[in-house]
Scaffold this active site. Structure first.
Site, PDB file in Angstrom:
ATOM      1  N   SER A 171       0.885  -1.248  -0.174  1.00 16.56           N
ATOM      2  CA  SER A 171      -0.088   0.033  -0.022  1.00 16.56           C
ATOM      3  C   SER A 171       0.846   1.349  -0.195  1.00 16.56           C
ATOM      4  CB  SER A 171      -0.842   0.057   1.223  1.00 16.56           C
ATOM      5  OG  SER A 171      -1.829  -1.167   1.113  1.00 16.56           O
ATOM      6  N   SER A 221      -4.868   0.886   2.796  1.00 14.90           N
ATOM      7  CA  SER A 221      -4.652  -0.289   3.618  1.00 14.90           C
ATOM      8  C   SER A 221      -5.515  -1.364   3.136  1.00 14.90           C
ATOM      9  CB  SER A 221      -4.799  -0.013   5.164  1.00 14.90           C
ATOM     10  OG  SER A 221      -4.450  -1.314   5.855  1.00 14.90           O
ATOM     11  N   LYS A 222      -5.063  -2.234   2.692  1.00 16.87           N
ATOM     12  CA  LYS A 222      -5.892  -3.401   2.184  1.00 16.87           C
ATOM     13  C   LYS A 222      -7.170  -3.994   3.325  1.00 16.87           C
ATOM     14  CE  LYS A 222      -5.967  -8.005   0.408  1.00 16.87           C
ATOM     15  NZ  LYS A 222      -5.203  -9.212  -0.226  1.00 16.87           N
ATOM     16  N   PHE A 224      -6.888  -2.574   6.580  1.00 18.39           N
ATOM     17  CA  PHE A 224      -7.249  -1.488   7.396  1.00 18.39           C
ATOM     18  C   PHE A 224      -6.839  -1.733   9.084  1.00 18.39           C
ATOM     19  CE2 PHE A 224      -9.117   2.627   8.258  1.00 18.39           C
ATOM     20  CZ  PHE A 224      -8.830   3.189   6.645  1.00 18.39           C
ATOM     21  N   THR A 225      -6.119  -2.883   9.080  1.00 21.87           N
ATOM     22  CA  THR A 225      -5.801  -3.158  10.344  1.00 21.87           C
ATOM     23  C   THR A 225      -4.117  -3.217  10.668  1.00 21.87           C
ATOM     24  OG1 THR A 225      -5.910  -5.672   9.759  1.00 21.87           O
ATOM     25  CG2 THR A 225      -7.855  -4.884  10.866  1.00 21.87           C
ATOM     26  N   GLU A 228       0.998   0.096  11.687  1.00 19.99           N
ATOM     27  CA  GLU A 228       1.772   0.960  11.240  1.00 19.99           C
ATOM     28  C   GLU A 228       0.748   2.102  10.678  1.00 19.99           C
ATOM     29  OE1 GLU A 228       2.696  -2.082  10.728  1.00 19.99           O
ATOM     30  OE2 GLU A 228       4.790  -1.958  10.919  1.00 19.99           O
ATOM     31  N   GLY A 283      -1.486  -7.637  -1.809  1.00 18.99           N
ATOM     32  CA  GLY A 283      -0.862  -6.194  -1.338  1.00 18.99           C
ATOM     33  C   GLY A 283       0.227  -5.746  -2.340  1.00 18.99           C
ATOM     34  N   ARG A 284       0.889  -6.655  -2.475  1.00 18.52           N
ATOM     35  CA  ARG A 284       2.212  -6.629  -3.456  1.00 18.52           C
ATOM     36  C   ARG A 284       1.680  -6.278  -5.143  1.00 18.52           C
ATOM     37  NH1 ARG A 284       2.382 -11.104  -1.029  1.00 18.52           N
ATOM     38  NH2 ARG A 284       2.731 -12.865  -2.045  1.00 18.52           N
ATOM     39  N   GLU A 369       8.355 -11.299  -1.190  1.00 19.92           N
ATOM     40  CA  GLU A 369       7.347 -11.731  -0.364  1.00 19.92           C
ATOM     41  C   GLU A 369       6.545 -12.852  -1.414  1.00 19.92           C
ATOM     42  OE1 GLU A 369       3.970  -8.884   0.397  1.00 19.92           O
ATOM     43  OE2 GLU A 369       4.841  -8.978   2.490  1.00 19.92           O
ATOM     44  N   HIS A 400      29.542   2.747  -9.014  1.00 17.15           N
ATOM     45  CA  HIS A 400      30.346   3.379  -8.102  1.00 17.15           C
ATOM     46  C   HIS A 400      30.339   3.033  -6.729  1.00 17.15           C
ATOM     47  CE1 HIS A 400      31.662   5.909 -11.327  1.00 17.15           C
ATOM     48  NE2 HIS A 400      30.520   5.913 -11.838  1.00 17.15           N
ATOM     49  N   LYS A 524       4.821  -9.559  13.822  1.00 18.10           N
ATOM     50  CA  LYS A 524       3.825  -8.622  14.332  1.00 18.10           C
ATOM     51  C   LYS A 524       3.203  -9.225  15.389  1.00 18.10           C
ATOM     52  CE  LYS A 524       1.898  -8.066   9.533  1.00 18.10           C
ATOM     53  NZ  LYS A 524       0.651  -8.213   8.630  1.00 18.10           N
TER      54      LYS A 524
HETATM   55  O1  LIG Z   1      -2.364  -2.963   2.955  1.00 18.29           O
HETATM   56  P1  LIG Z   1      -2.190  -3.554   4.180  1.00 18.29           P
HETATM   57  O2  LIG Z   1      -3.470  -4.623   4.669  1.00 18.29           O
HETATM   58  O3  LIG Z   1      -2.230  -2.462   5.273  1.00 18.29           O
HETATM   59  O4  LIG Z   1      -0.984  -4.303   4.285  1.00 18.29           O
HETATM   60  C1  LIG Z   1       0.336  -3.885   3.908  1.00 18.29           C
HETATM   61  C2  LIG Z   1       1.356  -4.777   3.923  1.00 18.29           C
HETATM   62  O5  LIG Z   1       1.337  -5.570   5.088  1.00 18.29           O
HETATM   63  C3  LIG Z   1       2.494  -6.562   5.172  1.00 18.29           C
HETATM   64  O6  LIG Z   1       2.420  -7.145   6.419  1.00 18.29           O
HETATM   65  C4  LIG Z   1       2.239  -7.620   3.985  1.00 18.29           C
HETATM   66  O7  LIG Z   1       1.237  -8.440   4.260  1.00 18.29           O
HETATM   67  C5  LIG Z   1       2.118  -6.795   2.834  1.00 18.29           C
HETATM   68  O8  LIG Z   1       1.801  -7.738   1.825  1.00 18.29           O
HETATM   69  C6  LIG Z   1       1.234  -5.584   2.488  1.00 18.29           C
HETATM   70  O9  LIG Z   1       1.103  -4.974   1.531  1.00 18.29           O
END
Ligand SMILES: O=P(O)(O)OC[C@H]1O[C@@H](O)[C@@H](O)[C@@H](O)[C@@H]1O
Length: 560
Positions: A171, A221-222, A224-225, A228, A283-284, A369, A400, A524
């Site tokens: 993201s 955020s895919k 949203f949890t 960070e 996500g990637r 990943e 270089h 995590k």
């Molecule tokens: O987009 P969200 O859900 O916040 O995830 C953000 C990232 O988190 C990481 O732990 C991975 O799982 C990634 O693949 C992902 O892109």
């Protein structure tokens, strides 16, 4: 699927490596075959209506400086066939749940399906269903045009000119890399920030010179949890409310890019300001989805659409071209060849292009990943090495710094060099571009031809004891990618998808699931436990003496 090493093509390649692979001398192969370049070069042409070139852009992939013969390529193709690469590819494009540990389809190709062929998951056409790909794209178009034209205003009626994308991993890296790569096309009046790190410095620096009246936050955020992102987003929201004396209108300044509507609304963002996508987008692979909104805002929706269309062109090539002509498949098979038969551990990607300076960082996530896995489809550990360590930096800078090791180190480092024939900045009468190109060509040539002791001596005035230090072994493989124009949105889209499907091909051969990422979970969970312990008395519990000792020291020194 059977483990790759049990396939007959694998044993065949093993024998072929012993007899041919170990002995091939590239510079001799070129001398004895004047057609080697033609034989191992493949080309894709992007359509004129999306390209930076009015006649369409060619992208040339020169595989000829790799440690292969025609027989090697045939045997690698055989391996792909036996490993079911085409079957797996077709299953991916058919929306089957090939992400077998999460029971999900892998369908990011639908996001760039600009030809709008029906693409179905569980019988539903994801393109045209309610909330589907086309509807979200239309929402992105309308919103990005409103923000860019100033029709969408901040709470005091001003145009929004600072975009702060808050997200991490997929993201973040896609949007950062693509906006940097397409800076030439970007709105000059816009300031972009990408806040990813939990280190408070990241958000603090982004907010420091931002004006709440003209700032738009994209919370990307895919799930949203992600800790960070939610923490950074909450800090951004508090800053916004504080700076606006509570008068700031969240609905005008915060939008969400996510699959999780309930968490988005809990955060305080209206569902109407949410740009959605589905769980079948990893996500990637999400820069093609709503996660790419910062790209659309910055370069405009038409350019974003061209970006998708360039990607789609590479998808179609990957879907239709026979393996021997299939550019991403060849890239992936070469990676297997080096990883599993030569014991190579790395893959270097060096763009000779300053705009692509975050491309290697983006590819790191894509490759590592995806294929940093040990377990094969039947649950047993792979008996062979899998995902290489991908690294890189733009050239000529990298030359270089770490190129010493690439030229004279003990490791084999298969390398990709990328150059666009035309620069967006042909300054000093193209002198820079010519020098850039000369380095792009010279590095690949030098890595291949090397320099023998005789050649060193022939240069004269070299003390005998220095001769071995000045010898270059050569025979180091490179793939040279040449974009036959400038790198515009479509060209960039196609380049990214080359690496996506290269990664797919590797994973398909290795019989691993390239689409989950369980490996990021353990850290995590432990971080959550330790975060609590920082606020409690003592130095935590149940830790080894190093972790416990460091935790205690951190608390003492930091005053926690
Ligand atoms: O987009 P969200 O859900 O916040 O995830 C953000 C990232 O988190 C990481 O732990 C991975 O799982 C990634 O693949 C992902 O892109």
């Amino acid at each position: 699927m059977a483990p790759a090493s049990s396939l007959s093509a694998w044993s065949d390649l093993d024998a072929h490596h012993e007899s041919v692979g170990k002995t091939i001398v590239l510079k001799d192969a070129f001398k004895s075959d004047p057609k080697r370049f033609d034989k191992f070069t493949r080309k894709i042409t992007l359509p004129a209506d999306i390209s930076s070139e009015s006649k369409g852009t060619d992208i040339i992939f020169d595989f000829s400086k790799n440690l292969i013969t025609e027989e090697t390529l045939e045997k690698l193709v055989k391996l792909a066939e036996e490993a079911g690469v085409e079957k797996k590819r077709d299953a991916m494009f058919a929306g089957e749940k090939i992400n077998f540990t999460e029971g999900r389809a892998v369908y990011h190709a639908a996001l760039r399906n600009v030809s709008n062929q029906p693409m179905k998951v569980d019988g539903v056409d994801v393109m045209n269903t309610k909330g589907g790909v086309n509807e979200v794209l239309e929402h992105m178009r309308v919103f990005s045009e409103q923000v860019r034209s100033g029709e969408w205003k901040g709470y005091t009626g001003k145009k929004l000119t600072t975009i702060i994308n808050v997200g991490i991993g997929g993201s973040d890296l896609g949007p950062v890399m693509v906006t940097e790569a397409l800076k030439h096309y970007g709105a000059k009046y816009m300031t972009l920030h990408f806040v990813s790190n939990i280190d408070g410095t990241h958000i603090a620096e982004a907010l420091a010179n931002s004006d709440p009246e003209t700032t738009l936050f994209l919370i990307a955020s895919k799930t949203f949890t992600t800790a960070e992102t939610t923490t950074n987003a909450n800090t951004a929201k508090s800053w916004f409310l504080e700076k606006t004396g509570g008068k700031g209108d969240i609905a005008k300044h915060f939008v969400a890019l996510s699959t999780n509507e309930s968490e988005v609304t809990k955060f305080g963002i209206d569902a109407a300001n949410m740009f959605g996508f589905e769980s079948w987008v990893g996500g990637r692979y999400s820069v093609w989805s709503a996660i790419g909104l910062s790209v659309a805002l910055y370069v405009g929706f038409d350019n974003f659409h061209k970006f998708l269309a360039g990607a789609h062109a590479m998808d179609q090539h990957f879907q239709k071209a026979p393996l021997k002509e299939n550019i991403p498949a060849i890239g992936g098979l070469l990676s297997v060849w080096y990883s599993n038969f030569y014991g190579a551990q790395t893959h270097l990607v060096a763009p000779f292009d300053q705009y692509l300076h975050r491309f290697p960082a983006y590819l790191q996530q894509l490759s590592m990943e995806s294929n940093g896995k040990t377990i094969t489809s039947d649950g047993s550990p792979a008996k062979y090495t899998t995902g290489p360590i991908l690294f890189g930096e733009p050239c000529t800078n990298a030359q270089h710094s770490f190129f010493q090791l690439v030229h004279q180190g003990t490791k084999l480092i298969p390398s990709d060099f990328i150059l666009a024939a035309k620069s967006h900045n042909p300054v000093s009468d193209n002198l820079h571009q010519k020098m850039l190109a000369s380095n792009y060509l010279a590095q690949a040539e030098a890595l291949m031809v090397g320099k023998t002791a005789e050649e060193v001596r022939a240069e004269g005035n070299v003390p005998e004891e220095l001769v071995p230090h000045k010898v270059f072994m050569g025979n180091r493989p490179t793939t040279s990618i040449l974009v036959g124009g400038a790198i515009g949105p479509a060209e960039l889209g196609a380049l990214i998808v080359y690496y996506e499907h290269l990664t797919f091909t590797e994973g398909a051969v290795w019989d691993i699931n390239s689409f989950d990422q369980w490996g990021v979970e353990l850290g995590k969970v432990l971080a959550k436990k330790i975060l609590k312990e920082i606020d409690e008395e003592g130095a935590g519990s149940g830790h080894d003496s190093s972790t416990g000792g460091l935790l205690g020291a951190f608390k003492a020194y930091g005053g926690f």
